[in-house]
Design an enzyme around this catalytic site. Structure first.
Site: not given
Ligand code: NAD
Length: 478
Positions: A178, A251, A285, A382
């Site tokens: 997804k 992650e 990230c 962040e």
């Molecule tokens: P997000 O948590 O809003 O969304 C991530 C994914 O989760 C999307 O595909 C979203 O549609 C899905 N999602 C949303 N609600 C959900 C739920 N209730 N259950 C399951 N899935 C759900 O994050 P974002 O805004 O897309 O990304 C930014 C964040 O990601 C930042 O905090 C960044 O630091 C983190 N990030 C971490 C890493 C790592 O490897 N640690 C890498 C990249 C980004």
């Protein structure tokens, strides 16, 4: 917007669910962050589409797991070859949906993802003999879990998808991927490329809203969720997975400190610090999110960093001159502008930037905040955008304490010529990865994960492969 940057209506109209190609009742627009305008639309999967995808993935599982590792590797190498042939198209889609510069960051991400896939599939989980005596033999092996649910964010849509699907599939699982609702196109293109290479049901890409992620987490037919995203959503994933006792890898976010030692070579480190903090417009990230600079070099380093930043060009990623693109979506844009406004309201000094960029796209020029207090939002939170607090320190024990004073623990870095001192400080930083004189370096054999709120479990390395398997022990008496 030039016409060539609008996808035809008939592009990406269906989801592939097993052998079927299905239209959905709803579609959602895909926004080009450089313009703020929709340029494509994609299917929105409902629960019935998820059910069909899970059924197809479960049906495909026995035959896929029964293939030899070499046979799975060959299929996945074919997929990498197909991605290679579609490299330019993937890079175009990535820039249009994500914003990153087409000729540098987007092309690099596509190449990196292809190379990563090719590498990971050469790795193996091997059986082990734990005891072998005349009376007793014990063997350990790893067995795939079933259907893996792979949920990725919008900052590195293709790279993070491959980071998950490569280990999931080579270990014998089938997978449902997804992508973020904001960046669905490279994933859908990947699904098209996989047709005819991977048997139906082995890899399904489902696009939709956030709630699709929630349904995946709760679905009894999915055995594992590998999730990359924010801490807030990570918490929901862990809670939602409890009912079905899914395996979970998380992650999550970070607020990575970088510590610059007094003996650092300013000219050499400034470009690396800049790209470490502002690469991908800060949406990384493991980006540098708090920069601690020793008193002795603070004024010179701050000035050099701002000077370097002034020479970097921000713009539409399709423009070959652009080195930094916009923020990826309106919500992220608003969030970063909110943090900038908070800095202004509290009277912090900007060494660079501090305002919004030109509209209608989601542009924010690099901003550097000069020594804000440790308890300010720009230090505590962040930002996930081109906004960097630079902080003075004098005492090494004190800077370690301040660097660790966060609920996050994803990455950290130390920069300087005294490698013994750098290593000693690195050993005291609370993070899953600590770099010295570098940042962002990953490898298929290097486990990557977060401490504290930054995650649970790791990706990559033997541990990352094992995270897609259950352990089975065979014991026999003789
Ligand atoms: P997000 O948590 O809003 O969304 C991530 C994914 O989760 C999307 O595909 C979203 O549609 C899905 N999602 C949303 N609600 C959900 C739920 N209730 N259950 C399951 N899935 C759900 O994050 P974002 O805004 O897309 O990304 C930014 C964040 O990601 C930042 O905090 C960044 O630091 C983190 N990030 C971490 C890493 C790592 O490897 N640690 C890498 C990249 C980004």
């Amino acid at each position: 917007m030039p016409a060539r940057h609008v996808l035809p209506d008939e592009r990406f109209t269906r989801l592939r669910l097993g052998c079927e190609h299905v239209r959905t009742a709803r579609r959602r627009p895909v926004i080009n962050p450089a313009t703020g305008a929709a340029f494509a639309s994609v299917p929105v999967a409902g629960p019935e589409h998820l059910d069909a995808a899970v059924a197809a993935a479960r049906a495909a599982f026995p035959a896929w797991r029964a293939l030899s590792w070499d046979a799975r590797q060959a299929r996945l190498e074919d997929l990498a070859g197909s991605m290679q042939r579609a490299r330019d198209e993937l890079a175009d889609l990535l820039t249009l949906e994500q914003g990153k510069p087409r000729h540098s960051a987007a092309a690099d991400e596509v190449d990196y993802a292809i190379g990563w896939l090719r590498e990971v599939v050469t790795r193996r989980l091997t059986d082990e003999v734990l005891e072998d005596t005349p009376r007793h033999r014990v063997e350990k092996s790893c067995v795939p879990l079933g259907v893996a649910g792979l949920i990725v964010p919008w900052n590195f849509p293709l790279c993070l998808a491959v980071w998950k699907l490569a280990p999931a599939l080579i270990t014998g699982n089938t997978a449902i991927l997804k992508p973020s609702p904001h960046t669905p196109l490279t994933a859908l293109r990947l699904a098209e490329l996989a047709e005819g290479i991977l048997p139906p049901g082995v890899l399904t890409v489902l696009t939709g809203d956030d709630e699709l992620g929630r349904w995946m987490v709760e679905h009894p037919g999915i055995a594992k969720i590998s999730f990359t995203g924010s801490v807030a959503t990570g918490r929901k994933v862990m809670a939602g997975a409890a009912a079905t006792l899914k395996r979970v890898t998380l992650e999550l976010g970070g607020n990575d400190p970088a510590i610059v030692l007094p003996d650092a070579d300013i000219d050499a480190v400034v470009p690396r610090l800049f790209w470490g903090a502002f690469g991908n417009s800060g949406q990384w990230c493991v980006g540098i999110k708090r920069l601690y600079v020793h008193d002795d070099i603070y004024p010179r380093l701050l000035a050099a960093l701002a000077d370097y930043a002034r020479g970097v060009q921000m713009g539409d990623g399709m423009d070959p001159a652009s080195q930094l693109g916009p923020l990826q979506n309106a919500g992220q844009h608003a969030r970063v502008l909110g943090l900038l406004a908070d800095c202004s309201a509290r009277g912090f000094r900007f060494a660079l930037g501090g305002g919004a960029g030109p509209g209608p796209g989601y542009f924010v020029p690099p901003a550097i905040v000069d020594n804000p207090p440790d308890d300010s939002r720009v230090v505590r939170e962040e930002a996930f955008g081109p906004l960097l607090p630079v902080l003075r320190y004098r005492d090494f024990d004190d800077v370690v304490r301040r660097a660790n004073d966060t609920e996050y623990g994803l990455g950290a870095s130390v920069w300087g010529r005294d490698l013994a001192l750098a290593r000693a400080l690195a050993g005291r930083l609370e993070a899953g990865t600590v770099w010295i004189n570098e940042v962002y370096v990953h490898g298929v054999d290097f486990p990557f994960g977060g401490h504290k709120l930054s995650g649970l479990g790791v990706e990559h390395g033997a541990e990352g492969l094992a995270a897609y398997a259950d352990v089975r022990v065979f014991m026999s008496s003789r």
